[in-house]
Motif scaffolding. Structure first.
Motif, short mmCIF file in Angstrom:
data_model
loop_
_atom_site.label_atom_id
_atom_site.label_comp_id
_atom_site.label_asym_id
_atom_site.label_seq_id
_atom_site.Cartn_x
_atom_site.Cartn_y
_atom_site.Cartn_z
N ASN A 292 41.65 109.54 53.92
CA ASN A 292 41.70 108.63 54.26
C ASN A 292 42.00 107.68 52.73
O ASN A 292 41.92 108.26 51.07
N LEU B 239 39.12 104.90 51.62
CA LEU B 239 37.61 104.15 51.09
C LEU B 239 37.87 104.53 50.22
O LEU B 239 37.52 105.24 48.70
N GLU C 181 30.24 109.95 50.72
CA GLU C 181 31.09 110.22 51.50
C GLU C 181 32.55 110.29 50.68
O GLU C 181 32.86 110.91 51.47
N ARG D 2 33.13 102.73 67.96
CA ARG D 2 32.96 101.10 67.28
C ARG D 2 32.42 100.15 68.83
O ARG D 2 32.52 99.08 68.77
N SER E 29 34.79 99.44 61.35
CA SER E 29 34.71 100.84 61.85
C SER E 29 35.34 101.55 60.77
O SER E 29 35.29 102.60 59.96
N GLU E 30 35.89 100.92 59.69
CA GLU E 30 36.43 100.74 58.40
C GLU E 30 35.59 101.12 57.47
O GLU E 30 35.94 100.82 56.42
N PRO F 109 33.28 100.11 54.09
CA PRO F 109 32.31 101.28 53.98
C PRO F 109 31.08 101.57 54.09
O PRO F 109 30.28 102.36 54.03
N ASN G 281 29.01 99.73 56.49
CA ASN G 281 28.64 100.36 57.30
C ASN G 281 28.63 101.85 57.54
O ASN G 281 27.65 102.70 58.69
N GLN G 282 30.04 102.14 57.49
CA GLN G 282 30.07 104.19 57.57
C GLN G 282 28.86 104.95 57.31
O GLN G 282 28.67 105.61 57.18
N THR G 283 28.56 104.03 56.03
CA THR G 283 27.42 105.17 55.38
C THR G 283 25.60 104.74 55.76
O THR G 283 24.53 104.96 55.18
N SER H 28 28.08 94.81 59.40
CA SER H 28 29.60 94.49 59.82
C SER H 28 29.65 93.46 59.91
O SER H 28 30.04 92.33 60.39
#
Lengths: 263, 436
Positions: free
Chosen positions: A182, A188, A211, B140, B312-313, B315, B317-319, B324
């Protein structure tokens, strides 16, 4: 070589009837955070070497209000902004350079609406200009061939579209720039923005900086380059968490240039 | 009696379009519940953005597979709808393939042939989309907010498209006059043999049924939009036009606060002055419900097609955090619909229902997980800005409710007292210059 930093303040120059070419906005992290102070000093060393006429506000500087605004406290933000603008305008400041993308974004974008109109540049843009004008020369020797990956600070990249200045500087160091999964527009976050730096993260299954550090380590860099004191802290913590501080360094681009120049 | 089909067609058309007009009116009323905001600037840039992002689908192709398939469905949708024009004229005038009266055979054949090819491409794309949602189960499309209606909605749209495309091909395949033209039946000529044993009258019946179902299906689909995420096919255009033109990092400065701050900083202001009797009540800071948001933010909510690129991008939510950005938009739309229905049920005036966007839909935990990194804003293919809603709600929490997390209160206390987010003395700000 003299280690003595020359750091004139606006007040001193004003008293002497002088006006600097640019105001260096140090920012809270750059003033108080032990890690970030090293970035500040590295940048000043380069300014000194290039004989740039600059000044800092010193004790007259105060938080831009960025973390307050992102936390939702518009009132505190505007109090800070209006106070800072009064000081800046009183000195007739026209150009501001800062090593903090949060200060950069706030002064550049949010101060004009409150009466503060300045040309604001990030230190990587400023350094690139110094290089173009031949005011600094970069000897790549120290970093020659090293694998370096650049972590885009959100408030420099996506927020303001500055992606190339830091990368050009890294290339000028003869280093091998490797990009993370990314990067640029899709970079990110390190996890510190939006006032997250000052609070515990919400419950989740991982910290954002871990991450991001994993993404960085995936490309096997020797150095993770940063352009923001907060990203620097987050990535440094991430590297320590992964117990890789022995072979992976987190450095600001100003520090890399100062090292290359043997300052 | 000969005019009966035309009369029925006219009635169906009027009902279909009339119902749609009613929904558009409701949609526009709901969006106007938002606060006014001036977006009359930079018309040229706004048109450019609309053409590039909505018409040109420029941000869709950031994800090449989904983007490419989407462009096929989009072009198919736009172009095949030219055929609908012919259907409507035929239906109203009682003609059959009126296009042949205006165009020469080869041009007509070329047009219908292209529609047939596009119809097949759309069918293939839609099937791939269905597989992505239901068999591959892309992450997603599986978040918490995507269960129940949003999941069904996504599939219903795909089924609609499959049925409409099949009806179109069936209609052409069973039209013997059209097949005997020998041009334009690029695809349907391979479908026609399936029906070759049927008597002419049955073929006519199938052709007529497919024709009627096709047009009725389109009218139903048109009216389904308002209840569906599919509204984006219309709203993507105004939404990209009204999208933010400023740098993403620039958050708006609240004017109401500026006025207060100026008054506080004004040395000549009389601290004992009596409050102006005519003065309006001080404005509420930030947003706790949909009516505190701007109409552009509400338009954003109706435009969201729940693709989940933002989430989905993200940060947070990704962790694994609760935030959301897609849910922020879906909640805003759901609450706005609720407010709209409340107004309809109470003769045009909102009656307090004891609910609001904050707390009943969006929790504090979600709001405080945001890093304001703008990844969601960057990811949105139709210029939606979930971050602005998050920030407006944080403002309400902090300035109206003093409900910031304790750590942030400490940080803000430090800024107030010593001009830095940490407890360092402002007089020590230049100490670094003297340290080794």
């Amino acid at each position: 070589m003299s280690n003595e930093l020359r750091v004139p303040t606006m007040a001193e120059l004003f008293a002497a009837g002088q006006e600097p070419e640019v105001l260096f906005w140090v920012g809270c992290a750059g003033s108080f955070d032990d890690r970030a102070k090293k970035i500040t000093k590295a940048f000043v060393k380069i300014l000194n070497k290039a004989n740039v006429s600059f000044a800092v506000l010193g004790t007259e500087e105060s938080c831009t209000g960025d973390p307050a605004k992102r936390a939702g406290n518009e009132f505190l933000f505007q109090m800070q902004a209006v106070t800072n603008i009064e000081v800046l305008n009183a000195y007739g400041v026209k150009k501001v350079v800062t090593a903090c993308p949060h200060c950069f974004n706030t002064i550049k974008n949010e101060y004009p609406g409150l009466g503060g109109n300045y040309e604001v540049v990030h230190h990587t843009q400023f350094l690139k200009q110094l290089l173009q004008d031949g005011r600094i020369s970069m000897e790549g020797g120290h970093f020659k061939g090293k694998r370096i990956t650049f972590h885009d600070p959100c408030y420099l990249g996506r927020a303001n579209g500055v992606y190339e200045a830091p990368r050009e500087l890294i290339r000028k160091l003869d280093a091998e720039l490797v990009e993370m999964k990314n990067c640029r527009k899709k970079g990110l976050c390190c996890g510190a923005g939006g006032a997250q730096m000052f609070k515990e993260p919400e419950k989740g299954n991982k910290d954002v900086n871990i991450e991001r550090t994993e993404q960085a380590l995936d490309v096997q860099p020797e150095i993770i380059a940063a352009g923001c004191p907060f990203c620097n802290t987050m990535m440094t913590d991430g590297v320590k968490n992964k117990e890789r501080e022995g072979d992976v360094a987190v450095m600001d681009i100003a520090e890399m240039i100062a090292t290359a120049e043997d300052l | 009696m000969a005019y009966l089909p035309q009369i029925i067609f006219g009635i169906v058309l009027v009902f279909g379009i009339g119902f749609f007009a009613k929904n558009v009116k409701r949609l526009s009323r709901n969006i106007k519940l938002g606060k006014d905001v001036d977006v009359s600037d930079n018309t040229q840039q706004r048109w450019k953005n609309m053409i590039r992002i909505a018409l040109g689908q420029s941000k869709m192709v950031v994800r090449p597979i989904a983007g490419f398939l989407h462009i096929i469905v989009y072009i198919g949708f736009v172009i095949i709808n030219i055929e609908v024009l012919e259907i409507i004229l035929d239906g109203l005038l009682g003609t059959h393939r009126i296009g042949l009266k205006f165009l020469n055979e080869s041009l007509y054949g070329f047009l219908i042939g292209s529609f047939e090819v596009l119809a097949v491409l759309v069918l293939v794309s839609v099937i791939v989309f269905w597989i992505r949602r239901n068999i591959i189960k892309l992450k997603r499309f599986l978040s918490n907010e995507m269960s129940g209606w949003p999941k069904s909605d996504g599939n219903i749209i795909l089924y609609f498209e499959v049925v409409l495309m099949c009806l179109f091909l069936l209609m052409n395949a069973t039209d013997t006059a059209f097949q005997s033209l020998g041009s334009g039946n690029l695809i349907s000529q391979y479908v026609a043999p399936l029906f070759s044993n049927l008597p002419e009258s049955t073929l006519v019946l199938i052709e007529r049924s497919a024709w009627w179902l096709h047009i009725v299906g389109i009218l139903i689909f048109l009216n389904y939009l308002y209840y569906s995420k599919h509204l984006h096919i219309l709203l993507a255009f105004p939404n990209t036009y009204y999208g933010n033109l400023k740098p993403k990092g620039q958050f708006k400065n609240l004017e109401a606060v500026t006025n207060e701050v100026k008054l506080m900083m004004d040395p000549s202001a009389d601290p004992f002055a009596a409050a102006d009797e005519d003065a309006a009540d001080p404005e509420k800071f930030g947003a706790s419900d949909v009516t505190d948001l701007s109409w552009v933010q509400l338009l954003n909510a109706y435009t969201c097609t729940e693709c989940g690129r933002c989430t989905s991008e993200c940060p947070a939510n990704q962790t694994g955090k609760k935030l959301s950005p897609r849910k922020i938009m879906m909640d805003t739309r759901d609450r706005l619909e609720e407010v709209g229905k409340n107004i309809d049920a109470n003769k045009g005036a909102f009656v307090d229902d004891g609910k609001q966007l904050l707390g009943d839909y969006i929790t504090k935990e979600e709001l405080w997980a945001c890093t304001s990194c703008n990844a969601c804003v960057e990811a949105c293919p139709v210029s939606i800005d979930p971050l602005s809603i998050i920030m407006d709600m944080r403002q309400y929490l902090v300035m109206e409710q003093s409900a910031a997390p304790a750590d942030l209160n400490n940080m803000m206390g430090n800024i107030e007292n010593n001009g830095a987010p940490w407890p360092f003395n402002q007089m020590d700000r230049l100490n670094w210059a003297k340290e080794e």
